[in-house]
Structures are given as structure tokens and as C-alpha cells.
Motif scaffolding. Structure first.
Motif, PDB file in Angstrom:
ATOM      1  N   ASP A 125      -3.079  -5.439  -9.834  1.00  0.00           N
ATOM      2  CA  ASP A 125      -4.301  -5.013  -9.131  1.00  0.00           C
ATOM      3  C   ASP A 125      -4.140  -3.666  -8.446  1.00  0.00           C
ATOM      4  N   LEU A 126      -3.480  -2.718  -9.119  1.00  0.00           N
ATOM      5  CA  LEU A 126      -3.330  -1.378  -8.555  1.00  0.00           C
ATOM      6  C   LEU A 126      -4.638  -0.611  -8.700  1.00  0.00           C
ATOM      7  N   GLU A 177       0.837  -1.170   0.000  1.00  0.00           N
ATOM      8  CA  GLU A 177       0.000   0.000   0.000  1.00  0.00           C
ATOM      9  C   GLU A 177       0.881   1.231   0.000  1.00  0.00           C
ATOM     10  N   LEU A 178       0.494   2.186  -0.798  1.00  0.00           N
ATOM     11  CA  LEU A 178       1.215   3.442  -0.917  1.00  0.00           C
ATOM     12  C   LEU A 178       0.215   4.578  -0.717  1.00  0.00           C
ATOM     13  N   ALA A 179       0.524   5.479   0.179  1.00  0.00           N
ATOM     14  CA  ALA A 179      -0.330   6.647   0.397  1.00  0.00           C
ATOM     15  C   ALA A 179       0.281   7.831  -0.332  1.00  0.00           C
ATOM     16  N   THR A 225     -12.959   4.853  -7.001  1.00  0.00           N
ATOM     17  CA  THR A 225     -11.715   4.133  -7.269  1.00  0.00           C
ATOM     18  C   THR A 225     -11.507   4.014  -8.766  1.00  0.00           C
ATOM     19  N   VAL A 272      -6.379   3.262  -7.544  1.00  0.00           N
ATOM     20  CA  VAL A 272      -6.246   4.581  -6.944  1.00  0.00           C
ATOM     21  C   VAL A 272      -7.604   4.966  -6.381  1.00  0.00           C
ATOM     22  N   THR A 273      -7.607   5.411  -5.131  1.00  0.00           N
ATOM     23  CA  THR A 273      -8.821   5.957  -4.533  1.00  0.00           C
ATOM     24  C   THR A 273      -8.742   7.464  -4.673  1.00  0.00           C
ATOM     25  N   ARG A 293      -0.840  11.789  -1.108  1.00  0.00           N
ATOM     26  CA  ARG A 293      -1.834  12.832  -0.860  1.00  0.00           C
ATOM     27  C   ARG A 293      -1.651  13.993  -1.830  1.00  0.00           C
TER      28      ARG A 293
END
Length: 85
Positions: free
Chosen positions: A50-51, A1-3, A60, A53-54, A5
Motif C-alpha cells: 500500500d505504498l 512513513e518516509l518523507a 497521489t 506517493v503524494t 522532498r
């Protein structure tokens, strides 16, 4: 998981959106290469699957990382993730 912002520093988050697209494009380049030695023998291969982006609105968007960045101009970020206006 990568955040990752997005911040509005006066440009509406444009620069952060560009950076996110460069990051995802870089993942695609990494898939074409290898980490460490003996990459030509198949060692050090990585793939990102399975990437998703939210987006800020909670929706998504699936991401395909297999983009060839050498086909994009290097002075303009590729549009891999599309944001609603």
C-alpha cells in the motif's frame, strides 16, 4: 512513513526524482532478499504494501515495488514514479 522532498538545485528537481525512483526500486530489491540470517528458511523477509506517493501538486500515486532493477540499465534511473511535466 518516509518523507522525501524534491529540491530544485538548478536542474528542476531532476536528480531528486531520479533518487526517489532508485529508492523505490531498492525497496523492491529488498523484498526479493532477506534481512539477517536464515533467509533461505524464510526468516527476515520483508514486504512493502500500500505504498503511495503524494506528488508536489497534492495528487497521489500508488506505487508497485515489485520491479526487477536488474532489467533496467544501471546508468539511468527507472521510471517507477511518473511526474507531470
Amino acid at each position: 512513513e518516509l518523507a522525501f522532498r524534491l529540491y530544485d538545485t538548478g536542474d528542476g528537481g531532476k536528480r531528486d526524482r531520479e533518487c526517489l525512483n532508485w529508492l523505490i526500486g531498492g525497496l523492491g530489491l529488498l523484498e526479493q532478499d532477506a534481512l539477517g540470517g536464515s533467509g533461505s528458511r524464510g526468516y527476515g523477509r520483508v514486504s512493502f504494501e500500500d505504498l503511495v506517493v503524494t506528488l508536489p501538486d497534492g495528487s497521489t500515486q500508488p506505487i508497485e515495488t515489485r520491479h526487477r532493477l536488474n532489467r533496467f540499465p544501471t546508468d539511468v534511473a527507472p521510471e517507477i514514479v511518473r511526474f507531470a511535466a
